[in-house]
Scaffold this motif. Structure first.
Motif, PDB file in Angstrom:
ATOM      1  N   PRO A  18      78.582  31.385  35.225  1.00 14.55           N
ATOM      2  CA  PRO A  18      77.396  31.017  34.348  1.00 14.55           C
ATOM      3  C   PRO A  18      76.457  32.058  33.901  1.00 14.55           C
ATOM      4  N   LEU A  19      75.690  32.089  32.858  1.00 14.42           N
ATOM      5  CA  LEU A  19      74.770  33.063  32.437  1.00 14.42           C
ATOM      6  C   LEU A  19      73.431  32.464  32.228  1.00 14.42           C
ATOM      7  N   SER A  20      72.557  33.812  32.598  1.00 16.73           N
ATOM      8  CA  SER A  20      71.138  33.527  32.402  1.00 16.73           C
ATOM      9  C   SER A  20      70.432  34.796  31.900  1.00 16.73           C
ATOM     10  N   LEU A  21      70.091  34.864  30.672  1.00 14.95           N
ATOM     11  CA  LEU A  21      69.354  35.900  30.119  1.00 14.95           C
ATOM     12  C   LEU A  21      67.762  35.600  29.900  1.00 14.95           C
ATOM     13  N   GLU A  22      67.138  36.555  30.210  1.00 18.70           N
ATOM     14  CA  GLU A  22      65.615  36.318  30.104  1.00 18.70           C
ATOM     15  C   GLU A  22      64.949  37.219  29.075  1.00 18.70           C
ATOM     16  N   CYS A  23      63.995  36.486  28.539  1.00 15.93           N
ATOM     17  CA  CYS A  23      63.280  37.266  27.553  1.00 15.93           C
ATOM     18  C   CYS A  23      61.758  36.888  27.771  1.00 15.93           C
ATOM     19  N   THR A  24      60.700  37.843  27.692  1.00  9.50           N
ATOM     20  CA  THR A  24      59.406  37.604  27.887  1.00  9.50           C
ATOM     21  C   THR A  24      58.813  38.407  27.112  1.00  9.50           C
ATOM     22  N   VAL A  25      57.627  38.032  26.328  1.00 12.11           N
ATOM     23  CA  VAL A  25      56.498  38.646  25.639  1.00 12.11           C
ATOM     24  C   VAL A  25      55.208  38.758  25.985  1.00 12.11           C
ATOM     25  N   GLU A  26      54.598  40.167  25.886  1.00 15.96           N
ATOM     26  CA  GLU A  26      53.210  40.011  26.308  1.00 15.96           C
ATOM     27  C   GLU A  26      52.547  40.554  25.226  1.00 15.96           C
ATOM     28  N   ILE A  75      64.575  31.686  27.433  1.00 16.72           N
ATOM     29  CA  ILE A  75      66.001  32.050  28.324  1.00 16.72           C
ATOM     30  C   ILE A  75      67.195  31.476  27.463  1.00 16.72           C
ATOM     31  N   LEU A  76      68.352  32.233  27.736  1.00 14.73           N
ATOM     32  CA  LEU A  76      69.447  31.846  27.246  1.00 14.73           C
ATOM     33  C   LEU A  76      70.453  31.808  28.500  1.00 14.73           C
ATOM     34  N   SER A  77      71.260  30.464  28.337  1.00 17.86           N
ATOM     35  CA  SER A  77      71.915  30.113  29.322  1.00 17.86           C
ATOM     36  C   SER A  77      73.499  29.686  29.122  1.00 17.86           C
ATOM     37  N   SER A  78      74.339  29.645  29.928  1.00 18.71           N
ATOM     38  CA  SER A  78      75.733  29.022  29.763  1.00 18.71           C
ATOM     39  C   SER A  78      76.072  28.529  31.210  1.00 18.71           C
ATOM     40  N   LYS A  79      76.678  27.429  31.120  1.00 20.90           N
ATOM     41  CA  LYS A  79      77.532  26.959  32.424  1.00 20.90           C
ATOM     42  C   LYS A  79      78.643  27.908  32.657  1.00 20.90           C
ATOM     43  N   LYS A  80      79.272  27.939  31.690  1.00 21.47           N
ATOM     44  CA  LYS A  80      80.919  28.596  31.806  1.00 21.47           C
ATOM     45  C   LYS A  80      80.868  29.481  30.693  1.00 21.47           C
ATOM     46  N   LEU A  81      80.957  30.587  30.765  1.00 17.47           N
ATOM     47  CA  LEU A  81      81.213  31.667  29.969  1.00 17.47           C
ATOM     48  C   LEU A  81      82.538  31.861  29.256  1.00 17.47           C
ATOM     49  N   LEU A  82      82.725  32.118  27.951  1.00 14.52           N
ATOM     50  CA  LEU A  82      84.252  32.265  27.231  1.00 14.52           C
ATOM     51  C   LEU A  82      84.116  33.752  26.660  1.00 14.52           C
ATOM     52  N   LEU A  83      85.283  34.264  26.752  1.00 13.97           N
ATOM     53  CA  LEU A  83      85.496  35.630  26.208  1.00 13.97           C
ATOM     54  C   LEU A  83      84.607  35.828  24.953  1.00 13.97           C
ATOM     55  N   SER A  84      84.734  34.834  24.169  1.00 12.82           N
ATOM     56  CA  SER A  84      84.279  35.105  22.824  1.00 12.82           C
ATOM     57  C   SER A  84      82.592  35.114  22.867  1.00 12.82           C
ATOM     58  N   ASP A  85      82.182  34.862  23.982  1.00 17.38           N
ATOM     59  CA  ASP A  85      80.585  35.079  24.085  1.00 17.38           C
ATOM     60  C   ASP A  85      80.157  36.655  24.352  1.00 17.38           C
ATOM     61  N   SER A  86      81.120  37.316  24.448  1.00 16.75           N
ATOM     62  CA  SER A  86      80.641  38.928  24.636  1.00 16.75           C
ATOM     63  C   SER A  86      79.903  39.408  23.414  1.00 16.75           C
ATOM     64  N   GLY A  87      78.922  40.103  23.429  1.00 12.87           N
ATOM     65  CA  GLY A  87      78.128  40.663  22.464  1.00 12.87           C
ATOM     66  C   GLY A  87      77.121  41.198  22.789  1.00 12.87           C
ATOM     67  N   PHE A  88      76.076  41.394  21.950  1.00 14.95           N
ATOM     68  CA  PHE A  88      74.774  42.290  22.073  1.00 14.95           C
ATOM     69  C   PHE A  88      73.931  41.075  21.907  1.00 14.95           C
ATOM     70  N   TYR A  89      72.967  40.629  22.886  1.00 19.24           N
ATOM     71  CA  TYR A  89      72.103  39.489  22.524  1.00 19.24           C
ATOM     72  C   TYR A  89      70.708  40.045  22.595  1.00 19.24           C
TER      73      TYR A  89
END
Lengths: 110, 115
Positions: A18-26, A75-89
């Motif tokens: 799984p994946l969880s990326l977080e972004c917050t703004v102030e 928040i950006l999420s995925s339950k199951k990552l794929l190879l093609s999900d590699s990158g700069f977010y």
């Protein structure tokens, strides 16, 4: 002044995890929020945008999802990552026309 | 819209020379344009913007020119320095008051400054 944070800065994950990326703004209220993906040496691809809490629009069909549980959290999420999900977010925010970007998360899926 | 299938074009410039980076945009109804600079491993940074009611706008060492007739945008960097080496993106705004203010990005140009 406004600031935008993303974490983690780098992440290496196995396929199927799984994946969880977080972004917050102030420093701003009710911003529009965006998630982009950038493949190596290429341009920006808009994945999701949000104009308010729990209001998410998807631009590209994929195995990723986004959520906005609070006004300044995206928040950006995925339950199951794929190879093609590699990158700069990249996460970005805007109030008017300009978009301001965070530092990005480098994701490598092995 | 943006074509994510192409690799970035590259522009090599001698230090001290002027650089011109070009961008063709897609929608004649776009009314706002931005240039971003992205250094390796970092997020894009705002450089300069221009509205469709203007043809030219100048900043510090940078000038943006807009030709609406041919839907062309250019970024001119005067006296290019090694620190200007980066990928430069143009973006157009096609939002129409719905609150989303989406930008559509060009594919980017990699600027390499030769010392």
């Amino acid at each position: 002044s406004q600031t935008i944070h993303q974490w983690p800065a780098t992440l290496v994950q196995p396929v199927g995890s799984p994946l969880s990326l977080e972004c917050t703004v102030e420093g701003t209220s009710n911003p529009n929020l965006y998630w982009y993906r950038q493949a190596a040496g290429r341009g920006l691809q808009l994945l999701f945008y949000s104009i308010g809490i729990d209001q998410i629009s998807s631009e590209v069909p994929q195995n990723l999802s986004a959520s906005r549980p609070q006004d300044r959290q995206f928040i950006l999420s995925s339950k199951k990552l794929l190879l093609s999900d590699s990158g700069f977010y990249l996460c970005a925010w805007s109030v008017r026309n300009e978009q301001f970007f965070g530092p990005g998360t480098r994701l490598t899926v092995l | 819209g943006e074509n994510v299938g192409l690799h970035l074009p590259t522009l090599s410039v001698q230090e001290g020379d002027n650089s011109i980076i070009n961008c063709a945009y897609s929608n004649s109804a776009s009314d706002y344009f931005i240039w971003y600079k992205q250094e390796s491993g970092k997020g894009p940074q705002f450089i300069i913007d221009i509205r469709s009611n203007m043809d030219k706008r100048q900043g510090q060492r940078v000038t943006v020119l807009l030709n609406k007739t041919v839907k062309h945008l250019s970024l001119q960097i005067a006296a290019t320095q090694p620190g200007d080496s980066a990928v430069y993106f143009c973006a157009e705004n096609m939002g129409s008051g719905a609150g989303s203010y989406q930008l559509t990005f060009g594919k980017g140009t990699k600027l390499s400054v030769i010392p």
